[in-house]
Design a protein around this motif. Structure first.
Motif, PDB file in Angstrom:
ATOM      1  N   HIS A  33     -72.738  12.154 -67.112  1.00 42.34           N
ATOM      2  CA  HIS A  33     -73.717  12.494 -66.202  1.00 42.34           C
ATOM      3  C   HIS A  33     -75.049  12.283 -66.506  1.00 42.34           C
ATOM      4  CE1 HIS A  33     -69.992  14.935 -64.816  1.00 42.34           C
ATOM      5  NE2 HIS A  33     -70.026  15.402 -65.918  1.00 42.34           N
ATOM      6  N   ALA A  34     -75.202  10.902 -66.522  1.00 42.92           N
ATOM      7  CA  ALA A  34     -76.569  10.531 -67.051  1.00 42.92           C
ATOM      8  C   ALA A  34     -77.029   9.594 -66.172  1.00 42.92           C
ATOM      9  CB  ALA A  34     -76.315   9.694 -68.307  1.00 42.92           C
ATOM     10  N   THR A  35     -78.191   9.470 -66.023  1.00 38.66           N
ATOM     11  CA  THR A  35     -78.841   8.435 -65.211  1.00 38.66           C
ATOM     12  C   THR A  35     -78.660   6.991 -65.472  1.00 38.66           C
ATOM     13  OG1 THR A  35     -80.686   9.747 -64.625  1.00 38.66           O
ATOM     14  CG2 THR A  35     -81.277   7.362 -64.122  1.00 38.66           C
ATOM     15  N   LEU A  36     -78.057   6.111 -64.663  1.00 34.19           N
ATOM     16  CA  LEU A  36     -78.020   4.596 -64.953  1.00 34.19           C
ATOM     17  C   LEU A  36     -79.279   3.950 -64.583  1.00 34.19           C
ATOM     18  CD1 LEU A  36     -76.069   2.473 -65.369  1.00 34.19           C
ATOM     19  CD2 LEU A  36     -75.485   2.308 -63.031  1.00 34.19           C
ATOM     20  N   ARG A  37     -79.825   3.016 -65.374  1.00 36.78           N
ATOM     21  CA  ARG A  37     -80.983   2.529 -65.449  1.00 36.78           C
ATOM     22  C   ARG A  37     -80.861   0.873 -65.634  1.00 36.78           C
ATOM     23  NH1 ARG A  37     -86.690   2.474 -68.666  1.00 36.78           N
ATOM     24  NH2 ARG A  37     -88.171   1.408 -66.969  1.00 36.78           N
ATOM     25  N   PRO A  38     -80.258   0.207 -64.580  1.00 33.34           N
ATOM     26  CA  PRO A  38     -80.196  -1.338 -64.570  1.00 33.34           C
ATOM     27  C   PRO A  38     -81.647  -1.902 -64.735  1.00 33.34           C
ATOM     28  CG  PRO A  38     -79.386  -0.690 -62.596  1.00 33.34           C
ATOM     29  CD  PRO A  38     -79.701   0.476 -63.083  1.00 33.34           C
ATOM     30  N   VAL A  39     -81.539  -2.788 -65.777  1.00 38.99           N
ATOM     31  CA  VAL A  39     -83.172  -3.610 -65.972  1.00 38.99           C
ATOM     32  C   VAL A  39     -82.761  -4.999 -66.042  1.00 38.99           C
ATOM     33  CG1 VAL A  39     -85.231  -3.927 -67.436  1.00 38.99           C
ATOM     34  CG2 VAL A  39     -83.941  -1.659 -67.342  1.00 38.99           C
ATOM     35  N   LEU A  40     -83.650  -5.633 -64.954  1.00 38.13           N
ATOM     36  CA  LEU A  40     -83.506  -7.241 -64.590  1.00 38.13           C
ATOM     37  C   LEU A  40     -85.085  -7.631 -65.406  1.00 38.13           C
ATOM     38  CD1 LEU A  40     -82.082  -9.554 -62.289  1.00 38.13           C
ATOM     39  CD2 LEU A  40     -84.428  -9.745 -63.140  1.00 38.13           C
ATOM     40  N   VAL A  41     -84.994  -8.456 -66.371  1.00 43.00           N
ATOM     41  CA  VAL A  41     -86.298  -8.561 -67.131  1.00 43.00           C
ATOM     42  C   VAL A  41     -86.362 -10.238 -66.704  1.00 43.00           C
ATOM     43  CG1 VAL A  41     -87.465  -9.184 -69.261  1.00 43.00           C
ATOM     44  CG2 VAL A  41     -85.959  -7.285 -69.228  1.00 43.00           C
ATOM     45  N   VAL A  90     -81.631   4.056 -61.234  1.00 38.07           N
ATOM     46  CA  VAL A  90     -83.156   3.733 -60.919  1.00 38.07           C
ATOM     47  C   VAL A  90     -83.097   2.332 -61.299  1.00 38.07           C
ATOM     48  CG1 VAL A  90     -85.526   4.210 -62.033  1.00 38.07           C
ATOM     49  CG2 VAL A  90     -83.783   5.925 -61.661  1.00 38.07           C
ATOM     50  N   PRO A  91     -83.018   1.302 -60.466  1.00 34.46           N
ATOM     51  CA  PRO A  91     -82.911  -0.026 -60.849  1.00 34.46           C
ATOM     52  C   PRO A  91     -84.466  -0.409 -61.057  1.00 34.46           C
ATOM     53  CG  PRO A  91     -82.207   0.393 -58.573  1.00 34.46           C
ATOM     54  CD  PRO A  91     -82.496   1.538 -59.304  1.00 34.46           C
ATOM     55  N   THR A  92     -84.749  -1.275 -62.109  1.00 34.36           N
ATOM     56  CA  THR A  92     -86.101  -1.611 -62.781  1.00 34.36           C
ATOM     57  C   THR A  92     -86.223  -3.098 -63.001  1.00 34.36           C
ATOM     58  OG1 THR A  92     -85.916   0.539 -63.744  1.00 34.36           O
ATOM     59  CG2 THR A  92     -87.828  -1.109 -64.523  1.00 34.36           C
ATOM     60  N   THR A  93     -87.431  -3.556 -62.614  1.00 37.29           N
ATOM     61  CA  THR A  93     -87.834  -4.999 -63.111  1.00 37.29           C
ATOM     62  C   THR A  93     -88.847  -5.018 -64.012  1.00 37.29           C
ATOM     63  OG1 THR A  93     -89.109  -5.438 -61.028  1.00 37.29           O
ATOM     64  CG2 THR A  93     -86.451  -5.774 -60.842  1.00 37.29           C
ATOM     65  N   ALA A  94     -88.906  -6.125 -64.766  1.00 42.33           N
ATOM     66  CA  ALA A  94     -89.954  -6.347 -65.606  1.00 42.33           C
ATOM     67  C   ALA A  94     -90.196  -7.867 -65.818  1.00 42.33           C
ATOM     68  CB  ALA A  94     -89.772  -5.625 -66.865  1.00 42.33           C
ATOM     69  N   LEU A  95     -91.647  -8.088 -65.994  1.00 46.78           N
ATOM     70  CA  LEU A  95     -91.928  -9.744 -66.348  1.00 46.78           C
ATOM     71  C   LEU A  95     -92.069  -9.762 -67.921  1.00 46.78           C
ATOM     72  CD1 LEU A  95     -92.734 -12.261 -65.165  1.00 46.78           C
ATOM     73  CD2 LEU A  95     -95.235 -11.490 -65.206  1.00 46.78           C
TER      74      LEU A  95
END
Length: 151
Positions: A33-41, A90-95
């Motif tokens: 029951h956690a937040t899913l945070r997919p991260v695309l760098v 919470v989808p996240t992107t980072a450079l």
């Protein structure tokens, strides 16, 4: 350190291995029951080294980020049928360089990091390094490495 899983952070790059990691991360997020945070760098077309010395101008940076976000949503579509509705996502992107940024993204208490085992050859690992190995060595949180499909 808290043992409760609050967020499941997963590195996504669109490869088959990262899609398998995304599916596993979504299962873990549901289970806890956690937040899913997919991260695309991502990097600019010039590459990580040039980005560090001369970051893209603000307009180019916004365009690169929008394109990366579209790739991330597309990866969620391919792996999960879209952004999951049954778990907070919470989808996240980072450079920048993938491994250090994934470690940074999973730096909160209660995080678990899920990464695919790249399955690249020895030459690739020699030149680029292994993201999963870097994360295993540097993360303060638990790290789950998902083997390539078929293993």
């Amino acid at each position: 350190m808290n043992r409760t899983v609050r967020r499941v952070v997963v590195g996504v790059d669109g490869s088959a291995n990262s899609l398998a990691a995304l599916r596993k991360a979504a299962q873990e997020a549901r289970r806890h029951h956690a937040t899913l945070r997919p991260v695309l760098v991502y990097s600019s077309p010039m590459g990580d080294y040039i980005d560090t010395l001369w970051p893209p101008d603000p307009r180019t940076a916004r365009e690169l980020d929008r394109a990366a976000y579209r790739r991330l949503v597309d990866s969620c579509e391919r792996a999960l049928g879209g952004l999951p509705a049954d778990v907070r996502c919470v989808p996240t992107t980072a450079l920048g360089p993938p491994a250090p940024l994934l470690v940074q993204a999973s730096g909160e208490d209660g995080d678990v990091l899920v990464v695919g085992d790249g399955g690249h050859g020895a030459l690739h690992r020699l030149l680029k390094g292994s993201v999963s190995r870097y994360c295993l060595r540097h993360c303060d949180c638990p790290v789950m490495v998902v083997p390539p499909a078929g293993d």
